[in-house]
Scaffold this active site. Sequence first.
Site, PDB file in Angstrom:
ATOM      1  N   ASP A 157      -0.992   2.807  -7.409  1.00 25.26           N
ATOM      2  CA  ASP A 157      -0.424   1.568  -6.866  1.00 25.26           C
ATOM      3  C   ASP A 157       0.149   0.714  -7.982  1.00 25.26           C
ATOM      4  O   ASP A 157       1.327   0.801  -8.285  1.00 25.26           O
ATOM      5  CB  ASP A 157      -1.437   0.817  -5.994  1.00 25.26           C
ATOM      6  CG  ASP A 157      -2.835   0.790  -6.570  1.00 25.26           C
ATOM      7  OD1 ASP A 157      -2.982   0.779  -7.807  1.00 25.26           O
ATOM      8  OD2 ASP A 157      -3.793   0.757  -5.781  1.00 25.26           O
ATOM      9  N   GLY A 208     -12.021   9.682  -6.250  1.00 25.90           N
ATOM     10  CA  GLY A 208     -11.087   9.720  -5.134  1.00 25.90           C
ATOM     11  C   GLY A 208     -10.270  10.975  -4.997  1.00 25.90           C
ATOM     12  O   GLY A 208      -9.866  11.347  -3.896  1.00 25.90           O
ATOM     13  N   ASP A 210     -11.980   5.807  -0.671  1.00 27.40           N
ATOM     14  CA  ASP A 210     -13.113   5.102  -0.086  1.00 27.40           C
ATOM     15  C   ASP A 210     -12.854   3.615   0.107  1.00 27.40           C
ATOM     16  O   ASP A 210     -11.935   3.045  -0.486  1.00 27.40           O
ATOM     17  CB  ASP A 210     -14.330   5.256  -0.995  1.00 27.40           C
ATOM     18  CG  ASP A 210     -14.200   4.410  -2.261  1.00 27.40           C
ATOM     19  OD1 ASP A 210     -15.006   3.486  -2.450  1.00 27.40           O
ATOM     20  OD2 ASP A 210     -13.273   4.660  -3.071  1.00 27.40           O
ATOM     21  N   GLU A 235      -4.512  12.561  -9.274  1.00 24.44           N
ATOM     22  CA  GLU A 235      -5.001  11.245  -8.894  1.00 24.44           C
ATOM     23  C   GLU A 235      -4.880  11.060  -7.389  1.00 24.44           C
ATOM     24  O   GLU A 235      -4.005  11.647  -6.751  1.00 24.44           O
ATOM     25  CB  GLU A 235      -4.180  10.174  -9.636  1.00 24.44           C
ATOM     26  CG  GLU A 235      -4.507   8.743  -9.296  1.00 24.44           C
ATOM     27  CD  GLU A 235      -5.895   8.301  -9.750  1.00 24.44           C
ATOM     28  OE1 GLU A 235      -6.870   8.818  -9.164  1.00 24.44           O
ATOM     29  OE2 GLU A 235      -5.997   7.433 -10.635  1.00 24.44           O
ATOM     30  N   ASP A 236      -5.759  10.249  -6.815  1.00 24.98           N
ATOM     31  CA  ASP A 236      -5.687  10.019  -5.372  1.00 24.98           C
ATOM     32  C   ASP A 236      -4.548   9.080  -5.011  1.00 24.98           C
ATOM     33  O   ASP A 236      -3.768   9.364  -4.106  1.00 24.98           O
ATOM     34  CB  ASP A 236      -7.024   9.506  -4.821  1.00 24.98           C
ATOM     35  CG  ASP A 236      -7.519   8.241  -5.506  1.00 24.98           C
ATOM     36  OD1 ASP A 236      -6.890   7.813  -6.502  1.00 24.98           O
ATOM     37  OD2 ASP A 236      -8.540   7.677  -5.067  1.00 24.98           O
ATOM     38  N   ARG A 289     -14.967   8.560   2.408  1.00 23.18           N
ATOM     39  CA  ARG A 289     -14.339   9.660   1.665  1.00 23.18           C
ATOM     40  C   ARG A 289     -14.307  10.956   2.475  1.00 23.18           C
ATOM     41  O   ARG A 289     -13.436  11.802   2.279  1.00 23.18           O
ATOM     42  CB  ARG A 289     -15.083   9.923   0.351  1.00 23.18           C
ATOM     43  CG  ARG A 289     -15.055   8.788  -0.649  1.00 23.18           C
ATOM     44  CD  ARG A 289     -15.629   9.248  -1.993  1.00 23.18           C
ATOM     45  NE  ARG A 289     -15.879   8.151  -2.905  1.00 23.18           N
ATOM     46  CZ  ARG A 289     -14.973   7.605  -3.696  1.00 23.18           C
ATOM     47  NH1 ARG A 289     -13.728   8.045  -3.654  1.00 23.18           N
ATOM     48  NH2 ARG A 289     -15.297   6.612  -4.510  1.00 23.18           N
ATOM     49  N   PHE A 318      -3.945  -0.952   2.320  1.00 18.63           N
ATOM     50  CA  PHE A 318      -5.173  -0.308   1.874  1.00 18.63           C
ATOM     51  C   PHE A 318      -5.457   0.928   2.719  1.00 18.63           C
ATOM     52  O   PHE A 318      -5.390   0.897   3.939  1.00 18.63           O
ATOM     53  CB  PHE A 318      -6.359  -1.269   1.944  1.00 18.63           C
ATOM     54  CG  PHE A 318      -7.591  -0.698   1.312  1.00 18.63           C
ATOM     55  CD1 PHE A 318      -7.712  -0.618  -0.065  1.00 18.63           C
ATOM     56  CD2 PHE A 318      -8.627  -0.208   2.098  1.00 18.63           C
ATOM     57  CE1 PHE A 318      -8.845  -0.074  -0.655  1.00 18.63           C
ATOM     58  CE2 PHE A 318      -9.760   0.340   1.516  1.00 18.63           C
ATOM     59  CZ  PHE A 318      -9.874   0.407   0.140  1.00 18.63           C
TER      60      PHE A 318
END
Length: 207
Positions: free
Chosen positions: A134, A75, A190, A130-131, A196, A183
Amino acid sequence: MKNNLRQNKFGNIWQLQYLRTTKEASKMDSIKINGKSFKTYIKSDEIQSAVKRIAAQIDKDLKGENPLIICVLNGAMIFTADLIRNLTIECEMTSMRIKSYNGIKSQGEVKSICGLTEGEITGRSLLIVEDIVDTGLSMYHITKELKKLNPRKIRVAALLSKPDARKYETQIDYAAFTIPNDFIVGYGLDYNESGRYLNDIYVIDEQ
């Protein structure tokens, strides 16, 4: 929509806070991915502006340290590439893989992690990219494992932070955007490996 800067609890590191409501996003373009509807949430130019701000702060914080930048696959690939292109300091790059998602929800467990060798890590300043953070489970696990390899320091840059979803105390030194617990897809993120490639970031439209 709101932009502001705040100091986090890990020291004199600044995070760019970006808050946008789902209602604001609802007036924008919509797409479908694997049968799910998504609407535009953060435009490409806003993303690039945030990346440049983070890069400028990293330049100041890690100057002269030749940090090892660790991209968390898959990600964070696009975010990492753009971030490195905006850095002016000397740095090196590697990658690691971890998985805790299936579909649109975190599964609450780290399914796999491909580690790094002690020779790469010991005594180095690390920047984990990091993408999205959460629950914090993945980042908690990553930093825990890397600390066993005796790095000089660890810092974390996240494209997106979801504090409302947090379950683990998680270090985030640089956050491009702070968002609600919705989300997200696009710009490297993705939905079951699709989406992506999108330049913008999209939020799921469940209406």
